[in-house]
Structure formats: C-alpha cells, structure tokens
Write an enzyme that holds these catalytic residues in place. Sequence first.
Site, PDB file in Angstrom:
ATOM      1  N   GLU A 186       0.829  -1.216   0.000  1.00 36.17           N
ATOM      2  CA  GLU A 186       0.000   0.000   0.000  1.00 36.17           C
ATOM      3  C   GLU A 186       0.863   1.265   0.000  1.00 36.17           C
ATOM      4  O   GLU A 186       0.560   2.235  -0.673  1.00 36.17           O
ATOM      5  CB  GLU A 186      -0.943   0.019   1.210  1.00 36.17           C
ATOM      6  CG  GLU A 186      -2.060  -1.002   1.138  1.00 36.17           C
ATOM      7  CD  GLU A 186      -3.005  -0.787  -0.037  1.00 36.17           C
ATOM      8  OE1 GLU A 186      -2.974   0.290  -0.653  1.00 36.17           O
ATOM      9  OE2 GLU A 186      -3.760  -1.724  -0.368  1.00 36.17           O
TER      10      GLU A 186
ATOM     11  N   CYS B  71     -20.518  -3.244 -16.465  1.00 36.27           N
ATOM     12  CA  CYS B  71     -20.370  -2.866 -15.051  1.00 36.27           C
ATOM     13  C   CYS B  71     -21.431  -3.541 -14.181  1.00 36.27           C
ATOM     14  O   CYS B  71     -22.626  -3.441 -14.458  1.00 36.27           O
ATOM     15  CB  CYS B  71     -20.470  -1.354 -14.919  1.00 36.27           C
ATOM     16  SG  CYS B  71     -20.352  -0.800 -13.218  1.00 36.27           S
TER      17      CYS B  71
ATOM     18  N   CYS C  98     -26.138   3.267 -10.826  1.00 37.94           N
ATOM     19  CA  CYS C  98     -25.251   4.380 -11.158  1.00 37.94           C
ATOM     20  C   CYS C  98     -26.033   5.562 -11.731  1.00 37.94           C
ATOM     21  O   CYS C  98     -26.599   5.490 -12.813  1.00 37.94           O
ATOM     22  CB  CYS C  98     -24.201   3.900 -12.167  1.00 37.94           C
ATOM     23  SG  CYS C  98     -23.068   5.201 -12.652  1.00 37.94           S
TER      24      CYS C  98
ATOM     25  N   CYS D 280     -19.209   0.793 -19.206  1.00 36.81           N
ATOM     26  CA  CYS D 280     -20.445   0.757 -18.409  1.00 36.81           C
ATOM     27  C   CYS D 280     -21.291  -0.477 -18.727  1.00 36.81           C
ATOM     28  O   CYS D 280     -21.944  -1.027 -17.839  1.00 36.81           O
ATOM     29  CB  CYS D 280     -21.270   2.015 -18.647  1.00 36.81           C
ATOM     30  SG  CYS D 280     -20.400   3.503 -18.146  1.00 36.81           S
TER      31      CYS D 280
ATOM     32  N   CYS E  92     -14.467   1.176 -14.577  1.00 33.18           N
ATOM     33  CA  CYS E  92     -14.867   2.585 -14.444  1.00 33.18           C
ATOM     34  C   CYS E  92     -13.618   3.460 -14.595  1.00 33.18           C
ATOM     35  O   CYS E  92     -13.217   4.181 -13.688  1.00 33.18           O
ATOM     36  CB  CYS E  92     -15.529   2.790 -13.082  1.00 33.18           C
ATOM     37  SG  CYS E  92     -16.465   4.319 -12.979  1.00 33.18           S
TER      38      CYS E  92
HETATM   39  S1  SF4 Z   1     -21.986   2.274 -14.813  1.00 38.96           S
HETATM   40 FE1  SF4 Z   1     -21.269   3.893 -13.456  1.00 38.96          FE
HETATM   41  S2  SF4 Z   1     -19.926   2.871 -12.002  1.00 38.96           S
HETATM   42 FE2  SF4 Z   1     -20.231   1.475 -13.725  1.00 38.96          FE
HETATM   43  S3  SF4 Z   1     -18.494   1.868 -15.108  1.00 38.96           S
HETATM   44 FE3  SF4 Z   1     -20.191   3.163 -15.781  1.00 38.96          FE
HETATM   45  S4  SF4 Z   1     -19.895   5.092 -14.700  1.00 38.96           S
HETATM   46 FE4  SF4 Z   1     -18.648   3.580 -13.662  1.00 38.96          FE
END
Ligand code: SF4
Length: 388
Positions: free
Chosen positions: A6, A198, A204, A195, A188
């Site tokens: 880290e 995602c 989101c 997206c 992201c």
């Molecule tokens: S849906 Fe929202 S959280 Fe997911 S990759 Fe796209 S912007 Fe990022």
Amino acid sequence: AVWVSEIMLQQTQVATVIDYYNRWMQKWPTLQALAQASLEVSVAGAGCSPCPRGFSSNTVPCLLEQEVNELWAGLGYYSRGKRLQEAARKVVSELAGQMPRTAEDLQKLLPGVGRYTAGAIASISYGQATGVVDGNVIRVLCRLRCIGADSSSPAVIDRLWDMANVLVDRSRPGDFNQALMELGATLCTPKAPLCGECPVKQHCQAWRRKLFGKPAPVPDVEDCGVGGCPLCPPAAEPWDSTLGVTNFPRKAAKKQPRAARTATCVLERRGCHGAPEYLIVQRPSSGLLAGLWEFPSLPLAQGLQEEKQREVLADHLQAWMGWPVVAKDLRFIGEVVHIFSHIHQTYVVYSLPLDGDVTLDPALSPSRWVTQEEFYASAVSTAMKKVL
Ligand code: SF4
C-alpha cells in the site's frame, strides 16, 4: 506485506511497483526483519568508522537508510521508504511488536500511514469494516452519485469517506474494498469506462443520466440537488452530453508546476585503476528527494547570467574541495529537464576533471567517490541519472 504494497502504491502504478515490492520483501520479509536491521545498524552505527561503504561522515543509522534509499531509487516520493523503516522500528520497540489493528490506531500511531493506508490495512489484514477512498474509489463513487463538485474539496472528500464507510460489506470488508478499487481500475476508467459490463450500472446515477437524460431522483433533497449544494456541479459547468459519465468526477484546474533551475557539477577524477570516479553528496534528510545522492548542486536564482552561475557554482564547489575553484575551468555540458509533480526542474550541468586526490571534509554532508557502476547502483534520483 499489505502495508508495504500500500505504501509503495501511493502515487505509483502497479506495474512499476511489482519489482520494487518483490525486492523489498525478499530483503525484509517481515516487519520484525526490517525493524531488527534498523536496530542493529543503530547499535553498530557508533563504531562504523571508517565506514565500509565509503561514506565520509558517520550518521546513524546511515547504512540502513542507504539500503532503503537504494532499493527505493526510481520509485519516487522517497520519504515513504524512510517512514516504513521508522514505523517498523516503532512497532517493535514501542508497541511490543504488535501492529495496531484498527484504522484509527494505525493512522494515529504509525508514521507515514494516512487515512487510506490505515483503512486498507485494517480492512484487508484485520477484517475491520471500514471503507477506503483512493483515486479509483473517488471516480466510481462520484459517478455512482453524480457528485460534480471539485472532487478534491474537503466537502466532497468527507462525503466520499462517509459513503465508503456505509457501503463497505461488514462480512468481507477487505474483499469489498479491493473490488471497489478494482472496479475503478478496470471498468470505471477515467476516459473510456465500460459501463455495459459494469456490475453496478443499475445503481449508477451517471449511467442513468447518460441513458435517460437525467439521474434517478436523489433521495435526500436536503443534502443534494438544491442551490448551493457542496456536492453538485457548479451552475456554470452543467452536464456535457458529449462526455457522458466522464462528466464525473470533476477537478479544480491544475496548478502549473513551478519552474526552478539548479546548477550541478560532475566532478571527475581517475580512480586507482584509471577508471573515472565521480563525487556524489547526500541531500538533506527532509524535503525534496530527502537523503538521496546527487552531484554537488546549487539552486540558482531566477535570471542569473551564465557568468554569474559559474561563479556561484565555483564557490559552492570550493566548500567541498577545500581549495579555490576557478569559475572558467567549469565546462558547460548542457541542460537536463526533469519534471517533478510540482516542479519543472532544469539542471544546468557543468563538469570539472580533477588531477590528484581530493580530501573530503567530514564536517560537511556525507559524500563519496563512486565509479559509474556504483553511481547507478546508488540511491540517486532519476534526474541525476539523466545528468550522467
Ligand atoms: S456504470 Fe457507473 S460505475 Fe459502472 S463503469 Fe459506468 S460510470 Fe462507472
């Protein structure tokens, strides 16, 4: 291991860190090993003259610091290695060898451990249900909640920490935090988020806004969506539909790095086998590039003429060498530019070949003669490697 990784990953890419991490863990596989090495050097320090590594003065614990700096050379932000070493010593000598186990104690008791590192160690190593906020998490959370105010502002940062602490999975906090950071690093991403793949797109706000033209209603109207909200985008910077979810996060305009000029001189002599040797000196133990080695260098005032630059550099060198240095003997080699995060640094490089030996003054900062090979193996900054 979590702690070391880290600390190394602060401000540094994973690909860069891997080699450094492996070498560090090989050398000091446990906190006790690092602390023990440090304590041994402290004890041996008073008797290490003449220094086996060729240092001209004897600072305790110079050897371990040297090894830490050598191992860290090229990774940047050099004080991180020193803090790790200090903190390991503190755990062993003041905390009975027990690492603090909560984020609060880690941050309070260990030098160099900030809020993020404390949260990461506590959640990953000790299972504390506490969130983490790093650059990736900032991006994900700002998009999830359409937070459009400056993402480095205290109001936004505080809110993001609150969100991270609420969202964290109580049963698997370490996995959750790593997954959230991984989401930011892989899907992201800053410029081209994926997206469609995602796993949290249904939650989101930025994604919904891109699809439907507006975010889902925000539940807490007292906190958000009304005039003067510290989290919403400024009225002067509305949603830009060409940017989609990358409208978030937003940052304040970056400050331009400050320009600085430094004169540096490569002092060269012939070593015992005729090979060239160079004088390097150690920087102060705090500030920029703390404890690293460099050619004798001197910051230059703005607008100093070339002739004057030589004179001040010659005076500076005289202090190292103990005899007068003639300014016109300094040979101008060229300029080397190195960009630190906040400084646009130009090194004005001179060289001075020397005949005969030079006795270094032990009252000055540590200094030593090195061959070219030793130079590259020493704890010198990337900028100095460019100079040679
Ligand atoms: S849906 Fe929202 S959280 Fe997911 S990759 Fe796209 S912007 Fe990022």
